[in-house]
Scaffold this active site. Sequence first.
Site, PDB file in Angstrom:
ATOM      1  N   LYS A 137       0.809  -1.308   0.066  1.00 20.08           N
ATOM      2  CA  LYS A 137       0.078   0.105  -0.049  1.00 20.08           C
ATOM      3  C   LYS A 137       0.941   1.324  -0.071  1.00 20.08           C
ATOM      4  CE  LYS A 137      -3.762   1.896   2.928  1.00 20.08           C
ATOM      5  NZ  LYS A 137      -4.770   1.655   3.733  1.00 20.08           N
ATOM      6  N   SER A 175      -9.691   1.195   3.053  1.00 23.58           N
ATOM      7  CA  SER A 175      -8.627   2.064   2.201  1.00 23.58           C
ATOM      8  C   SER A 175      -7.593   1.211   1.595  1.00 23.58           C
ATOM      9  CB  SER A 175      -7.952   2.997   3.163  1.00 23.58           C
ATOM     10  OG  SER A 175      -7.040   2.607   3.959  1.00 23.58           O
ATOM     11  N   SER A 195      -9.391  -1.180   7.363  1.00 26.53           N
ATOM     12  CA  SER A 195      -8.985  -0.833   6.097  1.00 26.53           C
ATOM     13  C   SER A 195      -8.188  -2.197   5.178  1.00 26.53           C
ATOM     14  CB  SER A 195      -7.965   0.164   6.072  1.00 26.53           C
ATOM     15  OG  SER A 195      -8.892   1.293   6.196  1.00 26.53           O
TER      16      SER A 195
END
Lengths: 438, 458
Positions: B74, B149, B173
Amino acid sequence: MQKYINIIGLEIHIEPNTKSKMFCSCPQDHFGAKPNTQTCPICLGLPGALPYANKEAIKKTIKLGLALGSKISEKSKFYRKHYFYPDLPKGYQISQKDNPFCVGGSLMSKKINHIHLEEDAGKLIHSGDESLIDFNRSGCALIEIVTEPVFNNVSEVLSFVKELQLIARYLDISNADMEKGTMRLEANISLKALLGGGRMDSREVGNLPDYKVELKNINSFKFLEKALKAEIERQTKALDNSEKLKQETRGYDEKTKTTFSQRTKTDSDDYRYFPEPDISPINSTEYIVHSTKIPELPQAKRDRFMDMYKLPKDYVEILISDLERANYFEQAVKLAPDLTKSIADLMINKNMDNEYPEPAGFVKKIVELTKIEYASTSDLEQAIKDVLFENPNIVDSYINGKGQVIGFLIGQVQKVLQGKGDPKMINVKLIESLQKNI
Amino acid sequence: MNIPLTIKETQDGLKSKKFSAVELVDAYLAQIKKYNSEYNVFLTVTEELAYAKAKEIDRGDKTSHLAGVIVSYKDIFLTKGVRTTAGSKILESYIPPYSATSVSRIEAAGAIPIGKLYCDAFAHGASGENSDFGRTLNPWGKEYVPGGSSSGSAASVSAGMSLISLGSDTGGSTRQPANFCNLVGLKPTYGVIPRYGVISMSSSLDTIGSFAHTVDDIEIMFDVMRGTDGYDSTVSNFKKPNIKNKFKLGIAKEYFIDGLDSEVENMINDVKKTYEKIGIEVVELTLPHTKYMVPVYYIIQPAEVSSNLGRFDGIRYGSARQSFGEEAKRRIMIGSYVLSAGYYDAYYEKAMKVRTKIINDFDEAFKTVDAIISPVSPTPAFKLGANTSDPLKMYLEDIYTTTANLVGIPGLAIPSTFSKSGLPIGFQLLGPRFSEHQLFELGKKYHKEIDYKPKIAL
């Protein structure tokens, strides 16, 4: 007649002499270092960096608190204090709010509010139309001592800050040098009107004026004194003219010998404090165990030196103002207790200790210097004969049992010998001669 | 070649010379080249780094835990010398001078880094739609969100663009996108995997999440990354506990709310039956403060967000504050408000008190059960754009996931089945602090019983 009473409180910052900064392993000592050579992701506040609290700095803060009689918070917390300034790379400073390490305490009967630990900001350097930031100081450990508003005159303030400096040195917390910036002072000052006759309105006791002026950028004790005096004068004049004084921050200008406004605080600042989530609350009890070895503090040493060595007050003050010299003095005295006065004299008036790194060498030198060339035995015997011949009445008194006259006779002999007689020898020989006359 | 779906398959293939690490990189890069522009998964592909590491693996040691495993990050994980944007315009050109502890540990264990992923900007979001660079599509259905996310992390693994991925989990997330993309996702106990070098969102809630196809692989990643690093002072070490052989699970009655999708509800009941079938007792329990979860979360989290984003003040990093996206601005506003003098006590302080009550709920529950079965999300993946006009509705996505973050406990998202419309659905197991290995054991038992077979979407 005094019309106003000064109300002064102090905020004193001390950079402890730890090896590393408050939350990273960069060096704490940044004096003279090339700008931005002592930085890392943590003290630059880079994304993803996290603080790791410096235990040595916590120990030193607690040590200072214990020396000043503060209560040590069992669970102490760090807080985030938010404000925007170019020298503050995270947008917040890690400081303390509720439960600082040390609460209360006093020094020279002046009450301390609390002592807390925080990180320093970077340094802004303005030149021309350029502003540069040096982050060497960013994240350095900083101990802040906050007093109650309990000072009423400038001399009290000066002796307090000087004593605190000495204590920091005695405790090996910091050298607390004003010129190196390892000790920094801020004073809050306001004036309050007194009733006629210089008395305080009894309803007003304990009430503070509705404004205070924060004096900043004070980098020596001398400046502190000048700045305070100038500010008291300014406020006095203003109040005399019935002007309303503002809450503001002022600096001191050495050229004009006046203070000038730097920032007006309309409201109390909102720093949006909240407990620093990256650092768990700190259990202070384990630190207390490690910090309890509080050495003899300046005041105790002062009292002891007066008592033990019977030295004049100003001598004691000079000796104790430097812990190393005080220790040197004591070591020297231990080697030659009879020479206490000479040791102190030669240290203070001649700085002779500078020439001898070891107290033993110093003492040896003093002994040499104080050794007197005594008059020879024959000269001494001749002098006694002469004195006894010239003072038949005194000799009679002695014979008639007035032993105390011997003192006078010794003095007379010494006079003849111009002070070069060995006192013990004179005594012995004099008594011998007098015995012959009986 | 067929892309391997587990660490073991990867390493067996390398050891038996079925393929080389370089060939592995070829295969994953081919997949990325084929689908990335359409699905918006990778912001940065680190081809050179990947080949260099692959050659190293081919030449040398293939025995370390993650040797030859293709990993993606990420874009909030700092990678030394490789652009790290946090999915935001603010950090569009930021190249960090150091790597996150988790990244260093994963790579020291032999993993091959293939690139940096899309995500909601600064990890704010539950759909991947808050990225400043475009939204990621769900490999299982292009018109659906992949969750967020850590949108790119879930998409990357489920699309066969990396074998494993690192994400973050502040309020779900990792678990929610894992759930939307048919993957196993772990949110570890707070203070087990160092957060150092991962761009902070909400410091008291942030954890390092892992994505993989199987529980076994998640366990390997967890053991590689956990333990103190001298930088994150909230981390402590713990010994892998002995796994007991008799478990008791619980389901909170408060979880069956109005908005719960019937297919998800049925799945939860099936999970219960599956566990009962293998002799594990499942009881009903109560978590009375469940309804406060989201309100408390949306006070504490924005408060910490407003503080953590303060450093992007326009002086450093090259972008002015105007570049913040809508969601970041919203959270900065809410957060600054709840921390303001006069409001702190009513909001932040009070939320912290309720947080303590929520923790007590769980302490009580874990006196009688070893873990709690819970939905991850009230629904399977929703359609792109379905919630973007209603931030509050988007926040309610977090109803089952914020718990683990507020309480600091581990949550393991486990894929179960597919909905009628072909979207993955799964559940999560919540356990006491440091009970990860126990959750792994329970997850493996479940997958064994349903004969779970990992697969990729594209």
